[in-house]
Design an enzyme around this catalytic site. Structure first.
Site, PDB file in Angstrom:
ATOM      1  N   SER A  27      -1.091  -4.107   8.311  1.00  0.00           N
ATOM      2  CA  SER A  27      -1.929  -3.439   7.266  1.00  0.00           C
ATOM      3  C   SER A  27      -2.654  -2.187   7.736  1.00  0.00           C
ATOM      4  O   SER A  27      -2.978  -1.876   8.692  1.00  0.00           O
ATOM      5  CB  SER A  27      -3.249  -4.523   7.168  1.00  0.00           C
ATOM      6  OG  SER A  27      -4.233  -3.975   6.177  1.00  0.00           O
ATOM      7  N   LYS A  78      -4.397 -14.220  -2.410  1.00  0.00           N
ATOM      8  CA  LYS A  78      -4.959 -13.572  -3.449  1.00  0.00           C
ATOM      9  C   LYS A  78      -5.474 -14.941  -4.403  1.00  0.00           C
ATOM     10  O   LYS A  78      -6.508 -14.608  -5.159  1.00  0.00           O
ATOM     11  CB  LYS A  78      -4.156 -12.769  -3.884  1.00  0.00           C
ATOM     12  CG  LYS A  78      -4.266 -11.471  -3.146  1.00  0.00           C
ATOM     13  CD  LYS A  78      -3.530 -10.291  -3.793  1.00  0.00           C
ATOM     14  CE  LYS A  78      -3.413  -9.008  -3.087  1.00  0.00           C
ATOM     15  NZ  LYS A  78      -3.006  -7.950  -3.843  1.00  0.00           N
ATOM     16  N   GLY A 138       8.389  -6.239 -13.999  1.00  0.00           N
ATOM     17  CA  GLY A 138       7.781  -7.121 -12.872  1.00  0.00           C
ATOM     18  C   GLY A 138       6.630  -7.694 -13.810  1.00  0.00           C
ATOM     19  O   GLY A 138       5.875  -7.192 -14.476  1.00  0.00           O
ATOM     20  N   TYR A 228       5.406   1.827  -1.748  1.00  0.00           N
ATOM     21  CA  TYR A 228       4.917   3.189  -1.009  1.00  0.00           C
ATOM     22  C   TYR A 228       5.474   3.311   0.172  1.00  0.00           C
ATOM     23  O   TYR A 228       5.540   4.418   0.880  1.00  0.00           O
ATOM     24  CB  TYR A 228       3.364   3.216  -0.851  1.00  0.00           C
ATOM     25  CG  TYR A 228       2.978   2.017   0.011  1.00  0.00           C
ATOM     26  CD1 TYR A 228       2.099   0.903  -0.680  1.00  0.00           C
ATOM     27  CD2 TYR A 228       2.776   2.097   1.285  1.00  0.00           C
ATOM     28  CE1 TYR A 228       1.792  -0.179  -0.099  1.00  0.00           C
ATOM     29  CE2 TYR A 228       2.488   0.918   2.033  1.00  0.00           C
ATOM     30  CZ  TYR A 228       1.965  -0.184   1.250  1.00  0.00           C
ATOM     31  OH  TYR A 228       1.241  -1.484   1.952  1.00  0.00           O
TER      32      TYR A 228
HETATM   33  P1  ATR Z   1       3.574  -9.098  -6.055  1.00  0.00           P
HETATM   34  O1  ATR Z   1       2.032  -9.949  -5.779  1.00  0.00           O
HETATM   35  O2  ATR Z   1       4.180  -8.022  -5.001  1.00  0.00           O
HETATM   36  O3  ATR Z   1       3.673  -8.850  -7.346  1.00  0.00           O
HETATM   37  P2  ATR Z   1       5.232 -11.345  -6.465  1.00  0.00           P
HETATM   38  O4  ATR Z   1       4.081 -11.972  -7.292  1.00  0.00           O
HETATM   39  O5  ATR Z   1       5.988 -12.258  -5.625  1.00  0.00           O
HETATM   40  O6  ATR Z   1       4.754 -10.371  -5.757  1.00  0.00           O
HETATM   41  O7  ATR Z   1       6.216 -10.645  -7.574  1.00  0.00           O
HETATM   42  C1  ATR Z   1       7.372  -9.931  -7.112  1.00  0.00           C
HETATM   43  C2  ATR Z   1       7.840  -9.354  -8.501  1.00  0.00           C
HETATM   44  O8  ATR Z   1       9.049  -8.776  -8.111  1.00  0.00           O
HETATM   45  C3  ATR Z   1       8.167 -10.383  -9.550  1.00  0.00           C
HETATM   46  O9  ATR Z   1       8.278 -10.030 -10.799  1.00  0.00           O
HETATM   47  C4  ATR Z   1       9.843 -10.862  -9.298  1.00  0.00           C
HETATM   48  O10 ATR Z   1      10.429 -11.475 -10.266  1.00  0.00           O
HETATM   49  P3  ATR Z   1      10.719 -12.905 -10.620  1.00  0.00           P
HETATM   50  O11 ATR Z   1       9.260 -13.307 -11.284  1.00  0.00           O
HETATM   51  O12 ATR Z   1      11.842 -13.238 -11.246  1.00  0.00           O
HETATM   52  O13 ATR Z   1      10.602 -13.589  -9.142  1.00  0.00           O
HETATM   53  C5  ATR Z   1      10.156  -9.450  -8.777  1.00  0.00           C
HETATM   54  N1  ATR Z   1      11.387  -9.531  -8.007  1.00  0.00           N
HETATM   55  C6  ATR Z   1      11.514  -9.548  -6.797  1.00  0.00           C
HETATM   56  N2  ATR Z   1      12.664  -9.443  -6.175  1.00  0.00           N
HETATM   57  C7  ATR Z   1      13.480  -9.009  -7.334  1.00  0.00           C
HETATM   58  C8  ATR Z   1      14.675  -9.088  -7.548  1.00  0.00           C
HETATM   59  N3  ATR Z   1      15.820  -9.076  -6.442  1.00  0.00           N
HETATM   60  N4  ATR Z   1      15.296  -8.589  -8.843  1.00  0.00           N
HETATM   61  C9  ATR Z   1      14.445  -8.417  -9.841  1.00  0.00           C
HETATM   62  N5  ATR Z   1      12.895  -8.844  -9.751  1.00  0.00           N
HETATM   63  C10 ATR Z   1      12.912  -9.122  -8.489  1.00  0.00           C
END
Ligand code: ATR
Length: 285
Positions: A27, A78, A138, A228
């Site tokens: 972090s 969270k 997302g 980032y």
């Molecule tokens: P954060 O708190 O960082 O947003 P999260 O709640 O796990 O983490 O969400 C990750 C996001 O990245 C989600 O929108 C996820 O899509 P899914 O809802 O289908 O899981 C997306 N994501 C992660 N890996 C992916 C991939 N390889 N292709 C497309 N979307 C992806």
């Protein structure tokens, strides 16, 4: 600065803040927040706390006993921290996620600064959200926080695309419950294009994957990737190659920390000092 810097930075009156998560070692917040306290001559430090899930039920009591005044919450707590708090802000309640906790009159209150951090980073870059058509990629925790903060910014419409369609549909319903008249779409149509494309997924953190098609990039006037690290994801590189204005997520990270600092201290955060700390931390990753 508030007066002369104290000679001893840590003494018997030093207040304690921190961040809980697992993992937590990487972090950037401990340096950023401690430097911010230092810059304003506030007698406080901010430490990383590696917390196991089974410690969560005892944590707030332990923090109270040891004099912790406030803390950030990161992955994976969270949402899981909420049942242990005494109250949460309206924003955190609709989001179902807390990243900032403050001890207020002996009670733990939860807030979320993720969405506000995003909006402030855009304001700082001179990007207005008013009457903008947004393409949000997302619908995870970050996507939800961004979407819920955007709907208070007089945007014209929002399209939410997510690998798992159920999640974008759920986010659409949540938005509609708050702003029933805002047009929300959950599938891509190549209509009149987008003013701002936002990547809130983790795609691009590693490897060469880009979360959107070239067509979507070319249909957007401005591209924001909340990742980032690396500072230039494949999406940002494509935008740069095509001459489309773009921005990464470092300022979102900065401003969510700025918002947390302001919640804890009630003072305006030393943004430049905090930014300097982040820039230095990023050089060492
Ligand atoms: P954060 O708190 O960082 O947003 P999260 O709640 O796990 O983490 O969400 C990750 C996001 O990245 C989600 O929108 C996820 O899509 P899914 O809802 O289908 O899981 C997306 N994501 C992660 N890996 C992916 C991939 N390889 N292709 C497309 N979307 C992806």
């Amino acid at each position: 600065m508030n007066g002369n810097p104290r000679e001893n930075f840590v003494d018997g009156n030093t207040k304690l803040f921190g961040v809980i998560g697992n993992p937590i070692r990487h972090s950037f917040s401990p340096d950023m927040q401690t430097k911010a306290f230092q810059a304003l001559n506030i007698n406080a430090v901010y430490l990383p706390f590696l917390i196991e899930e089974n410690h969560l039920p005892d944590l707030l009591n332990a923090f109270k006993i040891t004099g912790v005044q406030g803390f950030n919450v990161t992955v994976p707590y969270k949402e899981r921290i909420i049942p242990y708090l005494d109250c949460v802000s309206e924003g955190a309640k609709s989001l179902g996620s807390v990243n900032t906790v403050k001890l207020e009159h002996g009670k733990w209150k939860g807030f979320s600064t993720d969405g506000l951090g995003f909006v402030r980073s855009l304001e700082n870059a001179g990007i207005s959200l008013k009457e903008k058509r947004i393409l949000l990629v997302g619908a995870g925790g970050a996507g939800k926080a961004i979407a819920l903060s955007l709907i208070h910014q007089e945007i014209t419409e929002i399209t939410i695309l997510n690998r798992t369609k159920e999640k974008s549909d759920k986010l659409k319903s949540l938005i509609k419950n708050i702003q029933s008249d805002l047009p929300v779409f959950t599938s891509f149509t190549n209509g009149s294009g987008f003013d701002i494309l936002i990547n809130s997924t983790s795609v691009g953190m590693k490897g060469n994957q880009c979360p959107v098609t070239d067509e979507m990039i070319e249909m957007s006037d401005c591209i924001i990737d909340i990742i980032y690290n690396p500072p230039q994801t494949p999406l940002i590189k494509k935008a740069l190659n095509k001459g489309i204005p773009c921005m990464n997520g470092i300022d979102m990270l900065l401003y969510q920390g700025v918002e947390s600092f302001e919640i804890w201290t009630g003072q305006k955060a030393p943004v430049n000092v905090m930014n300097e700390s982040l820039v230095k931390s990023l050089k060492h990753v």
